[in-house]
Design a protein around this motif. Structure first.
Motif, PDB file in Angstrom:
ATOM      1  N   TYR A 232       0.854  -1.186   0.000  1.00  0.00           N
ATOM      2  CA  TYR A 232       0.000   0.000   0.000  1.00  0.00           C
ATOM      3  C   TYR A 232       0.890   1.236   0.000  1.00  0.00           C
ATOM      4  O   TYR A 232       1.846   1.315   0.787  1.00  0.00           O
ATOM      5  CB  TYR A 232      -0.893   0.029   1.233  1.00  0.00           C
ATOM      6  CG  TYR A 232      -1.793  -1.179   1.385  1.00  0.00           C
ATOM      7  CD1 TYR A 232      -3.103  -1.151   0.919  1.00  0.00           C
ATOM      8  CD2 TYR A 232      -1.327  -2.343   1.997  1.00  0.00           C
ATOM      9  CE1 TYR A 232      -3.938  -2.249   1.053  1.00  0.00           C
ATOM     10  CE2 TYR A 232      -2.150  -3.449   2.138  1.00  0.00           C
ATOM     11  CZ  TYR A 232      -3.452  -3.397   1.666  1.00  0.00           C
ATOM     12  OH  TYR A 232      -4.272  -4.494   1.809  1.00  0.00           O
ATOM     13  N   GLY A 233       0.569   2.198  -0.842  1.00  0.00           N
ATOM     14  CA  GLY A 233       1.429   3.373  -0.898  1.00  0.00           C
ATOM     15  C   GLY A 233       0.781   4.572  -1.552  1.00  0.00           C
ATOM     16  O   GLY A 233      -0.389   4.565  -1.939  1.00  0.00           O
ATOM     17  N   MET A 234       1.586   5.624  -1.684  1.00  0.00           N
ATOM     18  CA  MET A 234       1.170   6.832  -2.395  1.00  0.00           C
ATOM     19  C   MET A 234       2.383   7.362  -3.159  1.00  0.00           C
ATOM     20  O   MET A 234       3.498   7.417  -2.620  1.00  0.00           O
ATOM     21  CB  MET A 234       0.643   7.904  -1.451  1.00  0.00           C
ATOM     22  CG  MET A 234       0.128   9.152  -2.185  1.00  0.00           C
ATOM     23  SD  MET A 234      -0.627  10.370  -1.079  1.00  0.00           S
ATOM     24  CE  MET A 234       0.823  10.952  -0.204  1.00  0.00           C
ATOM     25  N   VAL A 235       2.158   7.735  -4.403  1.00  0.00           N
ATOM     26  CA  VAL A 235       3.216   8.268  -5.234  1.00  0.00           C
ATOM     27  C   VAL A 235       2.857   9.700  -5.599  1.00  0.00           C
ATOM     28  O   VAL A 235       1.698  10.005  -5.900  1.00  0.00           O
ATOM     29  CB  VAL A 235       3.429   7.398  -6.490  1.00  0.00           C
ATOM     30  CG1 VAL A 235       2.174   7.326  -7.331  1.00  0.00           C
ATOM     31  CG2 VAL A 235       4.587   7.898  -7.323  1.00  0.00           C
ATOM     32  N   ARG A 236       3.832  10.580  -5.518  1.00  0.00           N
ATOM     33  CA  ARG A 236       3.633  11.973  -5.927  1.00  0.00           C
ATOM     34  C   ARG A 236       4.251  12.153  -7.304  1.00  0.00           C
ATOM     35  O   ARG A 236       5.453  11.913  -7.510  1.00  0.00           O
ATOM     36  CB  ARG A 236       4.253  12.934  -4.921  1.00  0.00           C
ATOM     37  CG  ARG A 236       4.171  14.404  -5.319  1.00  0.00           C
ATOM     38  CD  ARG A 236       4.347  15.306  -4.117  1.00  0.00           C
ATOM     39  NE  ARG A 236       3.202  15.204  -3.209  1.00  0.00           N
ATOM     40  CZ  ARG A 236       3.136  15.808  -2.017  1.00  0.00           C
ATOM     41  NH1 ARG A 236       4.147  16.551  -1.597  1.00  0.00           N
ATOM     42  NH2 ARG A 236       2.069  15.669  -1.270  1.00  0.00           N
ATOM     43  N   LEU A 237       3.431  12.568  -8.260  1.00  0.00           N
ATOM     44  CA  LEU A 237       3.854  12.691  -9.647  1.00  0.00           C
ATOM     45  C   LEU A 237       4.033  14.148 -10.026  1.00  0.00           C
ATOM     46  O   LEU A 237       3.190  14.990  -9.705  1.00  0.00           O
ATOM     47  CB  LEU A 237       2.814  12.061 -10.573  1.00  0.00           C
ATOM     48  CG  LEU A 237       2.389  10.617 -10.275  1.00  0.00           C
ATOM     49  CD1 LEU A 237       1.213  10.232 -11.144  1.00  0.00           C
ATOM     50  CD2 LEU A 237       3.562   9.665 -10.487  1.00  0.00           C
ATOM     51  N   ASP A 238       5.120  14.464 -10.715  1.00  0.00           N
ATOM     52  CA  ASP A 238       5.311  15.768 -11.346  1.00  0.00           C
ATOM     53  C   ASP A 238       4.956  15.613 -12.825  1.00  0.00           C
ATOM     54  O   ASP A 238       5.664  14.930 -13.579  1.00  0.00           O
ATOM     55  CB  ASP A 238       6.763  16.240 -11.203  1.00  0.00           C
ATOM     56  CG  ASP A 238       7.050  16.797  -9.821  1.00  0.00           C
ATOM     57  OD1 ASP A 238       6.080  17.116  -9.107  1.00  0.00           O
ATOM     58  OD2 ASP A 238       8.231  16.900  -9.455  1.00  0.00           O
TER      59      ASP A 238
END
Length: 354
Positions: free
Chosen positions: A83-89
């Motif tokens: 389980y996670g979260m990715v921050r995208l540019d």
């Protein structure tokens, strides 16, 4: 009994046929990926800058590369969910065409949660006034590509939702169709476990689902199992809202048998199909002529008993008002402005289907 000598030509012709079909697939994909859409007007929700940040929750049954210094999800299969979260540019549409992936994107950061409890607490905190959309990608998509596609879909569509990507262990290779089919089958249980945990997390709104291409097999199977379990053990706390089945790479007869289960546990189901989808046409050839639900004509769907009902409709992505789509018609659902606006309307405003 057929002699050994007479059977040799047949044994040799089959591999040649498969090689020919795969070559067609590769050529079609290469041409499709090169095609783009004309730029559209800037959207009001986009920032003034040329880039934007998107936070994307994800859950995956991909393996984690042991030698990587940070979280690096590969194409191996894991019995454990991450389980996670990715921050995208991401570049905005000021620097690229609507819905297209360019080379100047990057993952700014990625974090993982200890377990599903911590993960769902964060999801609930962000979903106070928004619906959750659980998105499942299709064939030939590694983790990075699937994350960027969902990020662009969210950004370009100005969607007021909380997106969660379910990333199953696709090989991310045009040569790995069989591996991806097996991985999709492997992922059904993990997806069902995730869906049930989300439904039981007391969200304020129904959970919406969206799947693309081969990912539809995972979602349809899970919804059928959810219906069967509900008949025995009782319904989950939450409920499934809208289910968008985009370009399903699923045999039309299999789709027909799985559809009632999906309808039984959701508010409504929308099949998004296009006869112009050339990649699903190749998939049809791989299946020796078996029609794919996402590429079937209206007449084919009707002949197989797939007809509109109170909570089921078909949205045609091959109509003149839709126009063209990237990847030879296979990327309408996330890369065509008309289609994305339709999806935004049914997800956020829950308006009647067309």
């Amino acid at each position: 009994m057929q002699s050994a000598t007479s059977s040799k030509p047949n044994q040799g012709s089959a591999p040649m046929m498969w090689r020919f079909v795969f070559l067609c697939w590769i050529v079609l994909s290469s041409v499709g990926c090169a095609a783009g859409l004309p730029k559209v007007a800037d959207l009001s929700c986009l920032p003034e800058s040329d880039t934007a940040q998107v936070d994307l929750f994800f859950v995956t049954d991909r393996g984690i590369a042991a030698s990587a210094p940070e979280v690096l999800l590969d194409s191996s299969r894991s019995d454990r969910l991450t389980y996670g979260m990715v921050r995208l540019d991401l570049p905005t549409t000021r620097k690229r065409s609507f819905g297209t992936i360019t080379s100047d994107f990057k993952i700014a950061s990625i974090i993982t949660y200890k377990d599903s409890v911590d993960f769902l607490q964060e999801v609930k905190a962000r979903a106070r006034n928004r619906s959750v959309l659980l998105y499942t990608h299709g064939f030939n998509e590694d983790f990075q590509e699937s994350a960027f596609r969902v990020g662009y879909f969210y950004l370009d569509g100005c969607l007021k939702i909380v997106p969660i990507l379910f990333s199953w262990p696709s090989k991310g290779s045009m040569f790995a169709h069989s591996y991806d089919q097996d991985s999709a089958t492997f992922a059904r249980g993990a997806y069902l476990s995730l869906l049930k945990s989300i439904l039981d997390s007391h969200l304020s709104r129904p959970v919406d689902l969206m799947a693309h291409s081969m990912g539809n097999w995972i979602v349809l199977e899970a919804l059928n199992r959810l219906k069967m379990e509900g008949e025995v053990r009782g319904k989950p706390v939450g409920r499934v809202g809208t289910v968008i089945l985009a370009s399903p790479d699923v045999d039309v007869d299999v789709f027909r048998t799985l559809l009632p289960g999906a309808l039984g546990v959701s508010d409504r189901v929308v099949l998004m199909a296009s006869q112009k989808d050339k990649l699903l046409l190749v998939s049809r050839l791989l299946a020796l002529g078996g029609a794919r639900a996402g590429q079937a004509t209206g007449a084919e769907l009707m002949n197989h008993g797939i007809v509109a009902s109170r909570n089921f409709s078909v949205f045609r992505m091959d109509s003149a008002k839709v126009g063209t789509c990237p990847a030879l018609g296979h990327r309408c659902a996330t890369a065509n402005p008309y289609v994305v606006n339709y999806e935004k309307r049914i997800l956020e405003q829950r308006q009647p289907q067309e």
